[in-house]
Design a protein around this motif. Sequence first.
Motif, PDB file in Angstrom:
ATOM      1  N   SER A 279      20.002  39.572   2.242  1.00  0.00           N
ATOM      2  CA  SER A 279      18.764  39.685   1.890  1.00  0.00           C
ATOM      3  C   SER A 279      18.191  39.182   0.492  1.00  0.00           C
ATOM      4  CB  SER A 279      18.117  41.299   1.975  1.00  0.00           C
ATOM      5  OG  SER A 279      19.103  41.919   1.021  1.00  0.00           O
ATOM      6  N   GLY A 280      19.093  39.120  -0.475  1.00  0.00           N
ATOM      7  CA  GLY A 280      18.625  38.663  -1.601  1.00  0.00           C
ATOM      8  C   GLY A 280      18.460  36.862  -1.635  1.00  0.00           C
ATOM      9  N   LEU A 281      18.749  36.230  -0.348  1.00  0.00           N
ATOM     10  CA  LEU A 281      18.547  34.867  -0.326  1.00  0.00           C
ATOM     11  C   LEU A 281      17.253  34.620   0.402  1.00  0.00           C
ATOM     12  CD1 LEU A 281      19.492  31.691  -0.671  1.00  0.00           C
ATOM     13  CD2 LEU A 281      20.742  32.164   1.291  1.00  0.00           C
ATOM     14  N   LEU A 282      16.289  34.021  -0.545  1.00  0.00           N
ATOM     15  CA  LEU A 282      14.955  33.655   0.158  1.00  0.00           C
ATOM     16  C   LEU A 282      14.915  32.607   0.780  1.00  0.00           C
ATOM     17  CD1 LEU A 282      13.247  35.161  -2.958  1.00  0.00           C
ATOM     18  CD2 LEU A 282      13.969  36.679  -1.001  1.00  0.00           C
ATOM     19  N   GLY A 283      15.599  31.295   0.349  1.00  0.00           N
ATOM     20  CA  GLY A 283      15.425  30.204   0.950  1.00  0.00           C
ATOM     21  C   GLY A 283      16.578  29.331   0.592  1.00  0.00           C
ATOM     22  N   TYR A 284      17.060  28.161   1.488  1.00  0.00           N
ATOM     23  CA  TYR A 284      17.751  27.223   1.085  1.00  0.00           C
ATOM     24  C   TYR A 284      17.550  25.825   1.543  1.00  0.00           C
ATOM     25  CZ  TYR A 284      22.260  24.730   1.240  1.00  0.00           C
ATOM     26  OH  TYR A 284      23.387  23.856   1.311  1.00  0.00           O
TER      27      TYR A 284
ATOM     28  N   GLY B  56      16.021  17.464 -30.976  1.00  0.00           N
ATOM     29  CA  GLY B  56      17.324  17.920 -30.094  1.00  0.00           C
ATOM     30  C   GLY B  56      17.187  17.621 -28.624  1.00  0.00           C
ATOM     31  N   LEU B  57      16.378  16.721 -28.262  1.00  0.00           N
ATOM     32  CA  LEU B  57      16.296  16.211 -27.008  1.00  0.00           C
ATOM     33  C   LEU B  57      17.561  15.111 -26.673  1.00  0.00           C
ATOM     34  CD1 LEU B  57      14.778  15.987 -24.155  1.00  0.00           C
ATOM     35  CD2 LEU B  57      13.507  14.393 -25.071  1.00  0.00           C
ATOM     36  N   ARG B  58      18.539  15.680 -25.900  1.00  0.00           N
ATOM     37  CA  ARG B  58      19.587  14.983 -25.823  1.00  0.00           C
ATOM     38  C   ARG B  58      19.595  13.674 -24.612  1.00  0.00           C
ATOM     39  NH1 ARG B  58      24.972  17.966 -25.227  1.00  0.00           N
ATOM     40  NH2 ARG B  58      24.808  17.859 -27.742  1.00  0.00           N
ATOM     41  N   SER B  59      19.083  14.144 -23.350  1.00  0.00           N
ATOM     42  CA  SER B  59      19.199  13.258 -22.295  1.00  0.00           C
ATOM     43  C   SER B  59      17.732  13.670 -21.341  1.00  0.00           C
ATOM     44  CB  SER B  59      20.143  13.007 -21.689  1.00  0.00           C
ATOM     45  OG  SER B  59      20.594  14.341 -21.080  1.00  0.00           O
ATOM     46  N   SER B  60      17.189  12.918 -20.588  1.00  0.00           N
ATOM     47  CA  SER B  60      16.455  13.022 -19.501  1.00  0.00           C
ATOM     48  C   SER B  60      16.647  12.086 -18.503  1.00  0.00           C
ATOM     49  CB  SER B  60      14.846  12.855 -20.259  1.00  0.00           C
ATOM     50  OG  SER B  60      13.932  13.271 -19.099  1.00  0.00           O
ATOM     51  N   THR B  61      16.966  12.630 -17.292  1.00  0.00           N
ATOM     52  CA  THR B  61      17.117  11.845 -16.294  1.00  0.00           C
ATOM     53  C   THR B  61      16.036  12.155 -15.022  1.00  0.00           C
ATOM     54  OG1 THR B  61      18.613  13.399 -15.248  1.00  0.00           O
ATOM     55  CG2 THR B  61      19.580  11.806 -16.465  1.00  0.00           C
ATOM     56  N   VAL B  62      15.710  11.142 -14.443  1.00  0.00           N
ATOM     57  CA  VAL B  62      14.802  11.156 -13.370  1.00  0.00           C
ATOM     58  C   VAL B  62      15.215  10.628 -11.809  1.00  0.00           C
ATOM     59  CG1 VAL B  62      12.195  10.507 -12.662  1.00  0.00           C
ATOM     60  CG2 VAL B  62      12.838  10.998 -15.006  1.00  0.00           C
ATOM     61  N   ARG B  63      15.200  11.601 -10.867  1.00  0.00           N
ATOM     62  CA  ARG B  63      15.660  11.087  -9.453  1.00  0.00           C
ATOM     63  C   ARG B  63      14.820  11.469  -8.563  1.00  0.00           C
ATOM     64  NH1 ARG B  63      20.321  12.885 -12.609  1.00  0.00           N
ATOM     65  NH2 ARG B  63      22.015  11.093 -12.715  1.00  0.00           N
ATOM     66  N   ARG B  64      14.565  10.537  -7.411  1.00  0.00           N
ATOM     67  CA  ARG B  64      13.553  11.094  -6.387  1.00  0.00           C
ATOM     68  C   ARG B  64      14.465  11.516  -5.196  1.00  0.00           C
ATOM     69  NH1 ARG B  64      10.573   6.247  -8.818  1.00  0.00           N
ATOM     70  NH2 ARG B  64      11.764   5.083  -7.376  1.00  0.00           N
ATOM     71  N   TYR B  65      13.798  12.089  -4.393  1.00  0.00           N
ATOM     72  CA  TYR B  65      14.662  13.046  -3.205  1.00  0.00           C
ATOM     73  C   TYR B  65      13.446  13.132  -2.282  1.00  0.00           C
ATOM     74  CZ  TYR B  65      18.434  14.105  -6.473  1.00  0.00           C
ATOM     75  OH  TYR B  65      19.447  14.211  -7.248  1.00  0.00           O
ATOM     76  N   GLU B  66      13.766  13.252  -0.904  1.00  0.00           N
ATOM     77  CA  GLU B  66      13.059  13.488   0.213  1.00  0.00           C
ATOM     78  C   GLU B  66      13.596  14.782   0.726  1.00  0.00           C
ATOM     79  OE1 GLU B  66      11.985  11.786   4.594  1.00  0.00           O
ATOM     80  OE2 GLU B  66      12.743  10.430   2.964  1.00  0.00           O
ATOM     81  N   HIS B  67      12.643  15.642   1.147  1.00  0.00           N
ATOM     82  CA  HIS B  67      13.114  16.931   1.673  1.00  0.00           C
ATOM     83  C   HIS B  67      13.609  16.662   3.144  1.00  0.00           C
ATOM     84  CE1 HIS B  67      12.356  20.835   3.935  1.00  0.00           C
ATOM     85  NE2 HIS B  67      12.712  21.408   2.701  1.00  0.00           N
ATOM     86  N   ALA B  68      14.999  17.189   3.182  1.00  0.00           N
ATOM     87  CA  ALA B  68      15.572  16.935   4.606  1.00  0.00           C
ATOM     88  C   ALA B  68      15.785  18.186   5.427  1.00  0.00           C
ATOM     89  CB  ALA B  68      16.892  16.256   4.402  1.00  0.00           C
ATOM     90  N   LEU B  69      15.952  19.324   4.892  1.00  0.00           N
ATOM     91  CA  LEU B  69      16.072  20.560   5.684  1.00  0.00           C
ATOM     92  C   LEU B  69      15.907  21.853   4.814  1.00  0.00           C
ATOM     93  CD1 LEU B  69      18.222  21.989   7.850  1.00  0.00           C
ATOM     94  CD2 LEU B  69      20.039  21.695   6.391  1.00  0.00           C
ATOM     95  N   GLY B  70      15.420  22.844   5.662  1.00  0.00           N
ATOM     96  CA  GLY B  70      14.790  24.090   5.062  1.00  0.00           C
ATOM     97  C   GLY B  70      15.517  25.129   6.019  1.00  0.00           C
ATOM     98  N   LEU B  71      16.135  25.966   5.337  1.00  0.00           N
ATOM     99  CA  LEU B  71      16.956  26.961   5.976  1.00  0.00           C
ATOM    100  C   LEU B  71      16.282  28.477   5.449  1.00  0.00           C
ATOM    101  CD1 LEU B  71      20.389  25.835   6.034  1.00  0.00           C
ATOM    102  CD2 LEU B  71      19.066  25.928   7.799  1.00  0.00           C
TER     103      LEU B  71
END
Length: 240
Positions: A51-56, A215-230
């Motif tokens: 019940s504590g998992l709201l979405g994946y 203090g900013l050590r690193s910053s990465t940027v990546r693109r994704y597409e939503h594939a699955l919602g549970l």
Amino acid sequence: MTRRTTRHPDLTDPRIGASLFSTWRVGTPERQQEAVEAIGRTWERRAWPASGLLGYHVYTGEDGETLLHYSQWASEQAFEAFAKTHRQERVDEIDTVVPGIERVALHRYRHYRSGAREDAGAVPGCVVIVDVEFDGPDAARQRAWVDAVLEALESDPRPHPGGISAHFHLGTDGTRVLNYAEWESARAHADALAAPGSGVGSATAAWERVQRWPGLRSSTVRRYEHALGLVPPDRARTGR
């Protein structure tokens, strides 16, 4: 039973007490799709585990070799209970179908602040993950940096078209910030990066301050597409 949904998650749901983001490396676009389907089948044939998992939600990386996982939990304790009782059987079944998955990293966050344009009814065509790491734990610095980013966004004289929202999460270890940004398309985000200025921002003092944060050590940027919602059955019925 567990249900699929095509809806993107609501990252501002006040019930979320813990946001978990993890990355898998699977190697090829074909294996990306095989893994997504294996995850879907593995979860759908089982009851919703807690019940504590709201979405994946699962996302395919534009690089053709990675998957991003985002799960919404009521608390970290709810995740720990799931990991002890339900996680391994799912992992084993997925690995049988798609052997050789490299599970790169799992990080825990709490949602801090979000910003969205006024006409934010657009359906995201691309999710951009900005992963920031600092040189040591400092909760006040995490919050101050996010506040500065939102100030730069709100004061930008020429915001690039296509951005929908930005959802900032603070790593529970005090060293990381993750921005889950929704864009109309990958092209819109790529065009924003290619324009003059710092990242997707204009060439302003506010954006320069963000980029040069102590203090900013690193910053990465990546693109994704939503594939699955549970989601659990009740959320599937309500459309949330």
